[in-house]
Design a protein around this motif. Structure first.
Motif, PDB file in Angstrom:
ATOM      1  N   LEU A 130      78.018   6.333 -60.370  1.00 25.65           N
ATOM      2  CA  LEU A 130      77.756   7.702 -59.970  1.00 25.65           C
ATOM      3  C   LEU A 130      78.767   8.703 -60.759  1.00 25.65           C
ATOM      4  O   LEU A 130      78.168   9.643 -61.188  1.00 25.65           O
ATOM      5  CB  LEU A 130      78.405   7.767 -58.312  1.00 25.65           C
ATOM      6  N   MET A 139      73.473   9.493 -61.750  1.00 23.41           N
ATOM      7  CA  MET A 139      74.227   9.872 -60.606  1.00 23.41           C
ATOM      8  C   MET A 139      73.617   9.521 -59.385  1.00 23.41           C
ATOM      9  O   MET A 139      74.186   8.945 -58.265  1.00 23.41           O
ATOM     10  CB  MET A 139      74.769  11.539 -60.905  1.00 23.41           C
ATOM     11  N   TRP A 143      74.773   7.491 -56.537  1.00 22.41           N
ATOM     12  CA  TRP A 143      74.908   8.425 -55.006  1.00 22.41           C
ATOM     13  C   TRP A 143      74.222   7.530 -53.911  1.00 22.41           C
ATOM     14  O   TRP A 143      74.739   7.569 -52.784  1.00 22.41           O
ATOM     15  CB  TRP A 143      74.085   9.584 -55.401  1.00 22.41           C
TER      16      TRP A 143
END
Lengths: 632, 486
Positions: A130, A139, A143
C-alpha cells in the motif's frame, strides 16, 4: 540498497507462505519467531533505505514488472521510494516488529497460533504494498489486501458469530469506501491517462484551483479514506473490530491500516490542494468525527472500546490536519500516534492478559502495583496522547492546532475541546484501571512475560522521544520532520498559505500553552471524579442520565444503519426473490409456455381428419387471399 | 489443423465411450481423453503464439453447398475459450470420480460430446457451423440434466431446453436474414457476414434477435429464470459445464456477431442492454444474500458476475472488451471452484443448505483455506483473477458512462456481502450435527483444486499472457464497430 526494496514486502510474504504451508507442522513459537524475523529483516532494510533517502534527499522508482499492459493502458508493479513512503516503512516494520514479538507472548497457547502469525505477516505484506506502490492501483492492491487481513484477524476466533459479524461489517464498510476509491481511480485514468503518482501530480498543474473534475476526484478518493480510516459515516466498524486479538487492534486498528486514508490523502496532496471545497469537507468530517468519537469514548466501559473510539477521534484529528493543509502535522501525528496508541493497546492487552481476558473496566482497579511495568508504560502512553509536554503527542498535536488556527479559529476551538476530551477519557481509564478502590477485593494479576514487556518499554521510549522530530521553531527546534517531508508537501503548503494568515511567535506560544493549562485542569478533574470520589461507570442494567446514555449507546449509529440499510436489504432480497422472481418474471415465462401449449391443444381440434373440411378450409383461404390481394 | 483434430478426436472418444461396455475403466478413459484434448489445445496455443498475428485456420473443402463452409479458425478469443473448455473438462470429469452414477459410459460420452460442441462453437468460422455446434451443445447437456438430475429434472430441463431453443430460433432467423444480404455468392463465412452493411433499422432487428438469443443463454435479466432451477437440479458436473463454459457461448456470440454486425444499433440500444445487465447484477446480488440452497446461491452470484461481463461487452470500449475476455476465463474457473466446493460439502454432509452447515473451518482447516481462496477470487480481491477482469470491465463501463459504472460498482459491495455471509455460515461458528464428521480434503480433491488456485493467482498477478492474446481480437472488433478506441 534502494534497488533491493522489493525485499521489504517480499520477506513478510515469504513468512506468510512458509507458515501457511506448514501450519499443521510448526510447534511452539516457531511460527512466531519466523514471522517476527521476517519483519525484523524488513525493518533493517527499511532503515538502511530510510537513511539513504534521508541523507541523499533523492527519490527513486523501482519497477518490477508490467501488471496490466495492453493498448494504451500500462499499470506496472513498481515501487516509489521517497520521504513519505520510507517514513511509513519505518512505522510499519518498526512498530510491526515490536507487535509481532509481543504477540509471541500474548498468543501463546492459542490453538490458532500459526494461523495468527501467517495472517499478521500477510497483513504487513499488503500494508507495505500500500505505501510502496508507485501508482494508485498498486496502492489499491494493498488497500484491499489489508482489508482482507483485517477481516481475517477480527474474526480470528471464528467460533463466535459475534466476532464474525464484526469482521464482516469491517470488510463491507471498507468496501463501500473502496467503491468510491475505485471510481476515483477510474476518473483519474480517464482524465490523466495514467495512474502513476508522478504522472498524475505532474499533470495536475494544468488544472486550476477549484476545478470541478478535481473536486469530484478528490471527494471520491476521500470516500475511500473515510472507509479505511473509520470516519463518519463509515466509522462504526472500528469499535466492533476490537473483537480481534489485542495485538491486531494495536497493529491494524491503531498504528497502520487505519492510517492508510491519511497516507493516501497526504500522498495525493497535490490534487487535494486544488480543491478547497474537498479540503473543507475533509476538515469538517475530521473534526466532527473527532468530537463525537471523543464524546463516545468518555462513556465506554470496555478498555479496548475506549481506545478504539480514541483512535477514531485521533484519526479525525489527522483529517482535520489534512483539511487545513497541515500535511506535515498529519503525518507527524500519524507517527507519534502509531507509537503511543500501539503502546496503549499493547499495555491494555497486558492488562487483559493479566486478568485472564477481562475487558470491563468496572471490574478492574488497583493494578498499579501488581503490574508495574504495564502501569508505567500505560501512564506514559496516556501522558503522550494527552498532549502534555514534552511527550511526543504534545508536539504533533500542537502542529495540527496551529494549522487549524491559521485556517479557521473555530476549528482551533473545537480541536482544543477534542484534545481535552482525550485527556479526560484517557485519565479516566488510567485511574479506573490502575488506582485502588477500597470496596473491592484484590484482583489476581500477574505481570506479563518479558517478550511482552520489552516491546512496551521500547514503545514507551518512542512515545516520549518522538516529539523531538518536530520541535517547533519557537523553541529553537529545527523541525526535522517538516524538513524531511518538505519535498512532498512544500508546493501544496505554499498554495494553502496564500489564504492563511501568518501568526506571530507570541500568538503561537499562547496558542500552545492555553490548551496545556486546561489539560492539567482536566487531569485533576478526572482525578477528582475517579480517584477521590471513586466514581464508577454505571452497571449495564442501571439507568443512565439521558445525555450519557446517548453517548454510551454510541449515538445509535448501529441501530440507524440497521434500520436504514441492513433490514431493507434483507427485506428486498426476500421481496425480489419471492415476489418479483417467482410470482412475476418466472410466472410470465411459464404463462408464455402455457399459452403455446394451449394454442397447440386448441388448434389440434381442427385436425379432424375430415377431407371435406380441409377442402372447405382451403377454398375459404384462397378466396381470402384473393380478396386481400385485390384490395391492398 | 489441430483444431480439426481436436474436434474429431473428441468425437471419436465420445463414440468410443458410448460403444464400450460399462466398467470401472470408463471414467479413466474419459479423463485421459479429455486430458489429451487439453494437450492438443496447449499445442494449439504454442502454434498460435508462434504464428502471430495469430489466426489458425482449418478449411477442408468438404461442404460447399449454399456457401456453408466447414471452416474453423482460431483467433485470440477462440483459443482462450477453447483452452478454458479443455482445461475445465478434465477437472469436471475428475470431480465426478467419487460419485456413483448410473450408466457411466453415457454420462462421460455426453460430457465429451458437449466438450466437442463447445470447442466447435468457439472455433467455427462459419456462421451456420457456429449455429450447428451451438445447438448441438444443447443436446448432451439436456440429457445430462434430465437423466442424472435431481428433483423435477425432466420438467425443469424441458423448460430450459425450450427457452434456449426459442432464443436460438430467433438467432437463426437473424442469421438467415443477414446471409441473404451477403455480397456476391451468398456465404455463411464470418468474413462475408462482416462485409454486410445493414441499414439502421435492420440492425435494430438483428440486434434484438441476437440479444434475446444470447440474453437467455448468458443469462441477462429478465431472461434468467430457467437458470437457478436448472443449476439446482442438474448434477454438479452439469452445473459446472453450464456455468463454467456453456454460458460463455452467449458472451462469445455477443462479441463475435452483435458488435461487428450492429454497430449502429449498439449506439441506440447498447445503453438499455447495459442497463438491463446492471439491473441484473444488483437484482441477483440482492437475491443471493438470502438464498439458503447453495446451488441456487451460486446460480445468482454467477448471474451477477456474468451481468457485469455482458455490460462490459455492450459498452464496447477497448478496456471493457479486454476485461470481458479475461473475466470470461476467470468466471469459468471461479464458478467451477465454487461448484466443486459445493460438491465436496454435499459428499460429506448430504446437505447443500447453508443454514444447516457451520463450523467446517474447525473440522477441515485445509478445506476452509481453499474455500476462502476461491471466495476471494469471486469477490475480486486484487491479485486474484477476477480483479483484473472486473477492474477493466468497470473502467471500460466508466469510459462509456460514469453513472452506469457507479451502479455496476455495487457488485463490489454486494458481492462481499453475500459471499462473506455465506462463508461465515458454512465455515465459521460452532460445529453442527451435519458437519460433525466433516473430514478434510482428500488427495484427489486437492489435485482438482490446485490448478484452480494456480489459475486464480496466475491471472491475478501476471495476466500479461492472457491480455496479450486477447488484445488483437479486441482491436479487430473495435475497428469493425467503428467505435473509436480509447
Amino acid at each position: 540498497m534502494i534497488e533491493y526494496i522489493w525485499l521489504v514486502p517480499l520477506l513478510p510474504l515469504i513468512g506468510f507462505l512458509l507458515i501457511a504451508f506448514n501450519f499443521k507442522r510448526f510447534q511452539g513459537s516457531v511460527s512466531g519467531i519466523i514471522a517476527s524475523s521476517a519483519i525484523f529483516v524488513s525493518f533493517i532494510i527499511s532503515l538502511i533505505v530510510f537513511i539513504e533517502i534521508y541523507s541523499s534527499k533523492q527519490t527513486a522508482t523501482v519497477q518490477l514488472f508490467h501488471w496490466i499492459k495492453f493498448n494504451k493502458i500500462d499499470i506496472s508493479f513498481s515501487f516509489l521510494i521517497d520521504q513519505l513512503s520510507t517514513l511509513m516503512l519505518m512505522i510499519i516494520t518498526g512498530v510491526g516488529f515490536l507487535i509481532h514479538v509481543y504477540s509471541i507472548g500474548y498468543m501463546k497457547g492459542d490453538s490458532g497460533f500459526n494461523r495468527f502469525f501467517s495472517y499478521m505477516n500477510l497483513f504487513v505484506f499488503f500494508m507495505l504494498l500500500l505505501v510502496l506502490g508507485s501508482n494508485y492501483l498498486i496502492m489499491f492492491i494493498g488497500w484491499e489486501g489489508v482489508g482482507l487481513c483485517s477481516y481475517l484477524l477480527i474474526g480470528f476466533w471464528f467460533k463466535k458469530h459475534e466476532n464474525n459479524n464484526a469482521a464482516k461489517k469491517a470488510f463491507i464498510m471498507n468496501r463501500i469506501g473502496d467503491l468510491g476509491f475505485l471510481l476515483g481511480i477510474f476518473m483519474l485514468y480517464y482524465y490523466f491517462g495514467t495512474l502513476n503518482f508522478n504522472g498524475i501530480f505532474f499533470q495536475a498543474h494544468m488544472f486550476t484551483i477549484g476545478n470541478p473534475t478535481i473536486t469530484i476526484i478528490t471527494l471520491l478518493l476521500f470516500v475511500g479514506a473515510i472507509g479505511k480510516s473509520a470516519q463518519i459515516p463509515l466509522f462504526t466498524w472500528l469499535p466492533d473490530a476490537m473483537a480481534g486479538p489485542t495485538p491486531v487492534s494495536a497493529l491494524i486498528h491503531a498504528a497502520t491500516m487505519v492510517t492508510a486514508g491519511i497516507y493516501m490523502i497526504a500522498r495525493s496532496n497535490v490534487l487535494f490542494v486544488l480543491s478547497p471545497i474537498t479540503l473543507l469537507i475533509i476538515a469538517i468530517v475530521g473534526i466532527t468525527t473527532a468530537l463525537l468519537a471523543g464524546g463516545i469514548a468518555i462513556f465506554q466501559t470496555d478498555i479496548k472500546k475506549v481506545l478504539a473510539y480514541s483512535t477514531v477521534s485521533q484519526l479525525g484529528f489527522m483529517f482535520l490536519a489534512l483539511g487545513v493543509g497541515a500535511f506535515t502535522g498529519a503525518m507527524f501525528h500519524l507517527t507519534t500516534h502509531a507509537f503511543f496508541k500501539a503502546l496503549l493497546f499493547l499495555a491494555a492487552g497486558s492488562v487483559i492478559h493479566a486478568l485472564n481476558g477481562e475487558q470491563d473496566i468496572r471490574k478492574m482497579g488497583g493494578l498499579k502495583n501488581k503490574i508495574p511495568i504495564t502501569f508505567f508504560t500505560f501512564l506514559i502512553g496516556t501522558i503522550a496522547i494527552s498532549g502534555i509536554p514534552p511527550f511526543s503527542g504534545f508536539f504533533s498535536k500542537d502542529m495540527i492546532l496551529i494549522g487549524a488556527f491559521e485556517a479557521n479559529s473555530i476549528f482551533w476551538i473545537i480541536a482544543v475541546i477534542v484534545s481535552l476530551m482525550t485527556t479526560f477519557y484517557m485519565f479516566r481509564l488510567l485511574y479506573i484501571v490502575f488506582w485502588k478502590r477500597s470496596n473491592k477485593e484484590d484482583l489476581h494479576a500477574h505481570e506479563s512475560p518479558k517478550n511482552m514487556t520489552i516491546p512496551l518499554m521500547i514503545l514507551a521510549v518512542l512515545s516520549v522521544l518522538a516529539g523531538a522530530f518536530g520541535i517547533p521553531l519557537v523553541f529553537g527546534g529545527n523541525d526535522i520532520i517538516g524538513n524531511f517531508l518538505s519535498p512532498i508537501f512544500t508546493e501544496s503548503t505554499n498554495i494553502i498559505k496564500i489564504n492563511a494568515h501568518e501568526i506571530s511567535h507570541n500568538t503561537e506560544l499562547l496558542l500552545m500553552f492555553i490548551p496545556v493549562i486546561f489539560v492539567f485542569v482536566v487531569v485533576y478533574l478526572a482525578y477528582y471524579v475517579y480517584v477521590k470520589q471513586k466514581k464508577l461507570p454505571e452497571a449495564d442494567n442501571q439507568k443512565r442520565p439521558f445525555f450519557s446514555n446517548i453517548f454510551f449507546k454510541k449515538l445509535y449509529f448501529d441501530e440507524i444503519y440497521n434500520a436504514l440499510f441492513v433490514k431493507p436489504a434483507l427485506w428486498l432480497s426476500d421481496f425480489l426473490h419471492n415476489i418479483i422472481e417467482l410470482k412475476v418474471i418466472d410466472r410470465m415465462v411459464n404463462q408464455a409456455g402455457n399459452l403455446v401449449v394451449w394454442t397447440g391443444k386448441t388448434i389440434r381440434y381442427i385436425q379432424t381428419g375430415n377431407v371435406g373440411f380441409y377442402l372447405f378450409a382451403m377454398v375459404i383461404s384462397i378466396i381470402l387471399i384473393l380478396i386481400f390481394k385485390l384490395f391492398i | 489443423m489441430l483444431t480439426g483434430i481436436l474436434i474429431i478426436f473428441l468425437f471419436i472418444v465420445s463414440l468410443l465411450l458410448f460403444a464400450l461396455p460399462n466398467s470401472k475403466h470408463i471414467k479413466t478413459i474419459a479423463l485421459l481423453g479429455s486430458l489429451a484434448a487439453f494437450g492438443i489445445s496447449i499445442a494449439m496455443l504454442f502454434q498460435f503464439l508462434n504464428d502471430c498475428p495469430c489466426v489458425l485456420t482449418f478449411n477442408p473443402d468438404i461442404l460447399q453447398v449454399l456457401g456453408i463452409n466447414f471452416k474453423l479458425s482460431i483467433d485470440g478469443l477462440s483459443i482462450l475459450l477453447i483452452l478454458l473448455t479443455t482445461f475445465l473438462t478434465p477437472l469436471i470429469i475428475f470431480s465426478s470420480f467419487e460419485n456413483k452414477r448410473e450408466k457411466p459410459r453415457a454420462f462421460y460420452a455426453l460430457i465429451l460430446l458437449m466438450e466437442m460442441s463447445l470447442v466447435g462453437v468457439f472455433a467455427a468460422s462459419d456462421v451456420l457451423l457456429f449455429y450447428i455446434f451451438y445447438e448441438l451443445a444443447l443436446i448432451p447437456i439436456y440429457f445430462i440434466i434430465a437423466l442424472w438430475g435431481g428433483k423435477d429434472a425432466k420438467k425443469i430441463t424441458l423448460k430450459f431446453f425450450i427457452y434456449t431453443l426459442i432464443g436460438s430460433l430467433l438467432m437463426l432467423v437473424a442469421i438467415l436474414y443477414v446471409y441473404s444480404l451477403t455480397p456476391g455468392v451468398h456465404s455463411f463465412a464470418f468474413n462475408s457476414f462482416y462485409n454486410v452493411i445493414l441499414t439502421g433499422k435492420a440492425q435494430s432487428w438483428v440486434f434484438l434477435a441476437f440479444f434475446i438469443a444470447f440474453a437467455i443463454k448468458i443469462p441477462i435479466f429478465p431472461f434468467h429464470t430457467w437458470q437457478p432451477d436448472t443449476y439446482s437440479t442438474a448434477p454438479t458436473q452439469g452445473s459446472m459445464l453450464l456455468a463454467g463454459i456453456m454460458l460463455k457461448m452467449g458472451l462469445y456470440g455477443l462479441i463475435r456477431f452483435v458488435l461487428p454486425l450492429c454497430p449502429v444499433a449498439m449506439k441506440d440500444w447498447g445503453f438499455y442492454a447495459i442497463l438491463l445487465s446492471i439491473i441484473g447484477i444488483i437484482y441477483s446480488s440482492l437475491i443471493a444474500i438470502k438464498q439458503n440452497e447453495m446451488k441456487r446461491f451460486i446460480a445468482y452470484s454467477s448471474m451477477a458476475h456474468v451481468g457485469l461481463i455482458a455490460a462490459g461487452i455492450f459498452a464496447g470500449t477497448f478496456n471493457s472488451l479486454e476485461g470481458s475476455i479475461i473475466q470470461m476465463i476467470s468466471h469459468g474457473i471461479n464458478v467451477f471452484g465454487l461448484f466443486f466446493i459445493y460438491e465436496i460439502i454435499v459428499r460429506r454432509t448430504n446437505n447443500g443448505n447453508i443454514s444447516s452447515l457451520g463450523g467446517i473451518a474447525s473440522k477441515a482447516p485445509i478445506f476452509a483455506i481453499f474455500f476462502m481462496l476461491i471466495l476471494l477470487g469471486n469477490i475480486a480481491l486484487p491479485l486474484t483473477n477476477s480483479f483484473v477482469g472486473e477492474f477493466l470491465l468497470m473502467l471500460g463501463i466508466f469510459e462509456y458512462n460514469a453513472y452506469l459504472a457507479f451502479f455496476a460498482g455495487f457488485t463490489i459491495i454486494l458481492g462481499a456481502v453475500y459471499m462473506l455471509w455465506m462463508y461465515q455460515r458454512v465455515a465459521y461458528g460452532e460445529v453442527k450435527p451435519a458437519t460433525e464428521n466433516f473430514h478434510d480434503l482428500t488427495k484427489q480433491e486437492i489435485i482438482i483444486l490446485i490448478p484452480i488456485i494456480i489459475m486464480i493467482f496466475w491471472i491475478g498477478i501476471y495476466p500479461s499472457l492472457f491480455l496479450k492474446i486477447a488484445e488483437p481480437v479486441v482491436r479487430n472488433i473495435i475497428s469493425m464497430t467503428n467505435i473509436i478506441p480509447n
